[in-house]
Design a protein around this motif. Structure first.
Motif, PDB file in Angstrom:
ATOM      1  N   VAL A  19     -52.337 -54.009 -47.603  1.00 62.06           N
ATOM      2  CA  VAL A  19     -53.103 -53.223 -46.590  1.00 62.06           C
ATOM      3  C   VAL A  19     -52.056 -52.808 -45.479  1.00 62.06           C
ATOM      4  CG1 VAL A  19     -54.383 -53.701 -44.411  1.00 62.06           C
ATOM      5  CG2 VAL A  19     -55.175 -54.632 -46.536  1.00 62.06           C
ATOM      6  N   VAL A  20     -50.882 -53.328 -45.111  1.00 63.17           N
ATOM      7  CA  VAL A  20     -50.062 -52.799 -43.986  1.00 63.17           C
ATOM      8  C   VAL A  20     -49.321 -51.697 -44.847  1.00 63.17           C
ATOM      9  CG1 VAL A  20     -47.770 -53.264 -42.951  1.00 63.17           C
ATOM     10  CG2 VAL A  20     -49.533 -55.107 -42.958  1.00 63.17           C
ATOM     11  N   ALA A  21     -48.876 -51.503 -46.013  1.00 70.67           N
ATOM     12  CA  ALA A  21     -48.427 -50.383 -46.661  1.00 70.67           C
ATOM     13  C   ALA A  21     -49.069 -49.253 -46.715  1.00 70.67           C
ATOM     14  CB  ALA A  21     -48.084 -51.016 -48.001  1.00 70.67           C
ATOM     15  N   ILE A  22     -50.631 -49.437 -46.825  1.00 69.69           N
ATOM     16  CA  ILE A  22     -51.460 -48.455 -46.941  1.00 69.69           C
ATOM     17  C   ILE A  22     -51.664 -47.609 -45.707  1.00 69.69           C
ATOM     18  CG2 ILE A  22     -53.876 -48.027 -47.313  1.00 69.69           C
ATOM     19  CD1 ILE A  22     -53.650 -49.515 -49.747  1.00 69.69           C
ATOM     20  N   THR A  23     -51.831 -48.684 -44.548  1.00 67.84           N
ATOM     21  CA  THR A  23     -51.907 -48.227 -43.090  1.00 67.84           C
ATOM     22  C   THR A  23     -50.816 -47.371 -42.761  1.00 67.84           C
ATOM     23  OG1 THR A  23     -53.313 -50.138 -42.869  1.00 67.84           O
ATOM     24  CG2 THR A  23     -52.544 -48.883 -40.813  1.00 67.84           C
ATOM     25  N   CYS A  24     -49.596 -47.813 -43.036  1.00 67.02           N
ATOM     26  CA  CYS A  24     -48.273 -47.047 -42.706  1.00 67.02           C
ATOM     27  C   CYS A  24     -48.311 -45.757 -43.212  1.00 67.02           C
ATOM     28  CB  CYS A  24     -47.003 -48.007 -43.172  1.00 67.02           C
ATOM     29  SG  CYS A  24     -46.770 -49.536 -41.862  1.00 67.02           S
ATOM     30  N   GLY A  25     -48.756 -45.600 -44.699  1.00 70.60           N
ATOM     31  CA  GLY A  25     -48.677 -44.582 -45.430  1.00 70.60           C
ATOM     32  C   GLY A  25     -49.606 -43.430 -44.838  1.00 70.60           C
ATOM     33  N   LEU A  26     -50.674 -43.963 -44.221  1.00 70.24           N
ATOM     34  CA  LEU A  26     -51.746 -43.050 -43.781  1.00 70.24           C
ATOM     35  C   LEU A  26     -51.216 -42.586 -42.240  1.00 70.24           C
ATOM     36  CD1 LEU A  26     -55.045 -44.604 -44.758  1.00 70.24           C
ATOM     37  CD2 LEU A  26     -54.086 -42.678 -45.676  1.00 70.24           C
ATOM     38  N   ALA A  27     -50.493 -43.476 -41.584  1.00 66.85           N
ATOM     39  CA  ALA A  27     -50.282 -43.064 -40.259  1.00 66.85           C
ATOM     40  C   ALA A  27     -48.850 -42.053 -40.167  1.00 66.85           C
ATOM     41  CB  ALA A  27     -50.043 -44.324 -39.488  1.00 66.85           C
ATOM     42  N   LEU A  28     -48.004 -42.359 -41.200  1.00 66.60           N
ATOM     43  CA  LEU A  28     -46.704 -41.703 -41.065  1.00 66.60           C
ATOM     44  C   LEU A  28     -46.841 -40.109 -40.897  1.00 66.60           C
ATOM     45  CD1 LEU A  28     -43.824 -42.113 -41.156  1.00 66.60           C
ATOM     46  CD2 LEU A  28     -43.657 -41.806 -43.781  1.00 66.60           C
ATOM     47  N   PRO A  29     -47.836 -39.363 -41.843  1.00 68.44           N
ATOM     48  CA  PRO A  29     -47.946 -38.130 -41.491  1.00 68.44           C
ATOM     49  C   PRO A  29     -48.083 -37.526 -40.058  1.00 68.44           C
ATOM     50  CG  PRO A  29     -48.811 -38.427 -43.570  1.00 68.44           C
ATOM     51  CD  PRO A  29     -48.512 -39.632 -42.672  1.00 68.44           C
ATOM     52  N   SER A  30     -49.235 -38.111 -39.521  1.00 66.27           N
ATOM     53  CA  SER A  30     -49.457 -37.912 -37.941  1.00 66.27           C
ATOM     54  C   SER A  30     -48.362 -38.187 -36.970  1.00 66.27           C
ATOM     55  CB  SER A  30     -50.886 -38.607 -37.554  1.00 66.27           C
ATOM     56  OG  SER A  30     -50.697 -39.886 -37.813  1.00 66.27           O
ATOM     57  N   LEU A  31     -47.635 -39.307 -37.325  1.00 66.27           N
ATOM     58  CA  LEU A  31     -46.586 -39.675 -36.623  1.00 66.27           C
ATOM     59  C   LEU A  31     -45.274 -38.708 -36.416  1.00 66.27           C
ATOM     60  CD1 LEU A  31     -46.316 -43.677 -36.880  1.00 66.27           C
ATOM     61  CD2 LEU A  31     -47.252 -42.176 -35.037  1.00 66.27           C
ATOM     62  N   GLU A  33     -45.743 -35.451 -37.003  1.00 69.95           N
ATOM     63  CA  GLU A  33     -46.243 -34.351 -36.355  1.00 69.95           C
ATOM     64  C   GLU A  33     -46.114 -34.540 -35.012  1.00 69.95           C
ATOM     65  OE1 GLU A  33     -47.514 -30.568 -35.585  1.00 69.95           O
ATOM     66  OE2 GLU A  33     -46.810 -31.333 -37.695  1.00 69.95           O
ATOM     67  N   ALA A  34     -46.508 -35.742 -34.602  1.00 72.90           N
ATOM     68  CA  ALA A  34     -46.310 -35.749 -33.224  1.00 72.90           C
ATOM     69  C   ALA A  34     -44.946 -35.872 -32.525  1.00 72.90           C
ATOM     70  CB  ALA A  34     -46.877 -37.405 -32.847  1.00 72.90           C
ATOM     71  N   LEU A  35     -43.868 -36.368 -33.743  1.00 72.52           N
ATOM     72  CA  LEU A  35     -42.610 -36.131 -33.395  1.00 72.52           C
ATOM     73  C   LEU A  35     -42.071 -34.829 -33.185  1.00 72.52           C
ATOM     74  CD1 LEU A  35     -39.902 -37.946 -32.889  1.00 72.52           C
ATOM     75  CD2 LEU A  35     -39.505 -37.775 -35.357  1.00 72.52           C
ATOM     76  N   ARG A  36     -42.588 -33.935 -34.021  1.00 71.15           N
ATOM     77  CA  ARG A  36     -42.132 -32.658 -34.088  1.00 71.15           C
ATOM     78  C   ARG A  36     -42.702 -31.689 -32.854  1.00 71.15           C
ATOM     79  NH1 ARG A  36     -44.413 -32.637 -39.523  1.00 71.15           N
ATOM     80  NH2 ARG A  36     -42.487 -32.654 -41.007  1.00 71.15           N
ATOM     81  N   ARG A  37     -43.894 -32.113 -32.346  1.00 71.11           N
ATOM     82  CA  ARG A  37     -44.443 -31.717 -31.095  1.00 71.11           C
ATOM     83  C   ARG A  37     -43.614 -32.116 -29.899  1.00 71.11           C
ATOM     84  NH1 ARG A  37     -49.444 -33.136 -33.387  1.00 71.11           N
ATOM     85  NH2 ARG A  37     -49.475 -34.981 -31.981  1.00 71.11           N
ATOM     86  N   GLN A  38     -43.187 -33.339 -30.167  1.00 67.43           N
ATOM     87  CA  GLN A  38     -42.269 -33.793 -28.733  1.00 67.43           C
ATOM     88  C   GLN A  38     -41.014 -33.017 -28.670  1.00 67.43           C
ATOM     89  OE1 GLN A  38     -43.341 -35.803 -26.342  1.00 67.43           O
ATOM     90  NE2 GLN A  38     -41.291 -35.407 -25.487  1.00 67.43           N
ATOM     91  N   ARG A  39     -40.366 -32.693 -29.802  1.00 68.67           N
ATOM     92  CA  ARG A  39     -39.140 -32.180 -29.963  1.00 68.67           C
ATOM     93  C   ARG A  39     -39.155 -30.668 -29.620  1.00 68.67           C
ATOM     94  NH1 ARG A  39     -37.433 -34.680 -35.751  1.00 68.67           N
ATOM     95  NH2 ARG A  39     -36.559 -36.584 -34.807  1.00 68.67           N
ATOM     96  N   LEU A  40     -40.281 -30.131 -29.973  1.00 70.85           N
ATOM     97  CA  LEU A  40     -40.701 -28.761 -29.379  1.00 70.85           C
ATOM     98  C   LEU A  40     -40.777 -28.719 -28.044  1.00 70.85           C
ATOM     99  CD1 LEU A  40     -41.560 -25.741 -29.890  1.00 70.85           C
ATOM    100  CD2 LEU A  40     -44.022 -26.598 -30.184  1.00 70.85           C
ATOM    101  N   ALA A  41     -41.612 -29.625 -27.380  1.00 68.32           N
ATOM    102  CA  ALA A  41     -41.853 -29.710 -25.663  1.00 68.32           C
ATOM    103  C   ALA A  41     -40.536 -29.908 -25.356  1.00 68.32           C
ATOM    104  CB  ALA A  41     -42.737 -30.659 -25.485  1.00 68.32           C
TER     105      ALA A  41
END
Length: 176
Positions: A19-31, A33-41
């Motif tokens: 369950v933890v592995a699946i949750t991390c796998g689902l959250a990683l792409p959005s994290l 993208e958030a990191l890219r947005r923060q680097r842009l800002a």
């Protein structure tokens, strides 16, 4: 050990790990993208802040001030890639290079994350502000790329004012 001691079985532990592995796998792409947005800002803020400091210094000291990509040795690089070091200096003779170390106001080392690239307009290797705050030359566009995609732009017009915009849809990053 007692047989009735509380604990987790191997099956229960494996289920929780799955369950933890699946949750991390689902959250990683959005994290990511958030990191890219923060680097842009961060990159766009740093670019606009340095441009504002250069303009303010030119007006305050009543002397031309130049901001350029640096080779790391106290000299301007002369290219369109602003991803590395930067140099902010007094430029009274309008030579495009600091006349002495005393003229260098800031030598900024590696301002961005390695995933960020900043590329200027073709033919514009520096920004020089006149004593009245105007930008000498034509408009300058600094394109901010994160992860190989163009995501934002910072534009300096001839009056010296800066505006920035984030792109709705990322595009391929221009070559430097």
């Amino acid at each position: 050990m007692r047989k009735d001691a509380p604990g987790y079985s191997l099956v229960e532990t494996a289920a929780v790990a799955a369950v933890v592995a699946i949750t991390c796998g689902l959250a990683l792409p959005s994290l990511q993208e958030a990191l890219r947005r923060q680097r842009l800002a961060t990159a766009m803020h740093l670019v606009t802040a340095q441009l504002a400091q250069a303009r303010s210094t030119a007006i305050t000291r009543r002397i031309p001030v130049t901001l350029c990509p640096s080779r790391g040795d106290g000299r301007c690089a002369g290219g369109t890639d602003w991803s590395g070091d930067w140099l902010l200096f007094l430029d009274p003779a309008r030579t495009g290079q600091p006349a002495s170390e005393a003229n260098v106001l800031r030598n900024i080392r590696q301002p961005f994350h390695p995933d960020v690239r900043v590329v200027s307009s073709t033919g514009r290797h520096r920004v020089r502000y006149q004593p009245d705050g105007r930008n000498s030359g034509t408009n300058l566009t600094l394109r901010v790329c994160v992860g190989g995609q163009l995501r934002g732009e910072v534009v300096v017009n001839n009056a010296g004012r800066t505006r920035s915009q984030r792109l709705e849809r990322p595009q391929p990053c221009p070559e430097s």
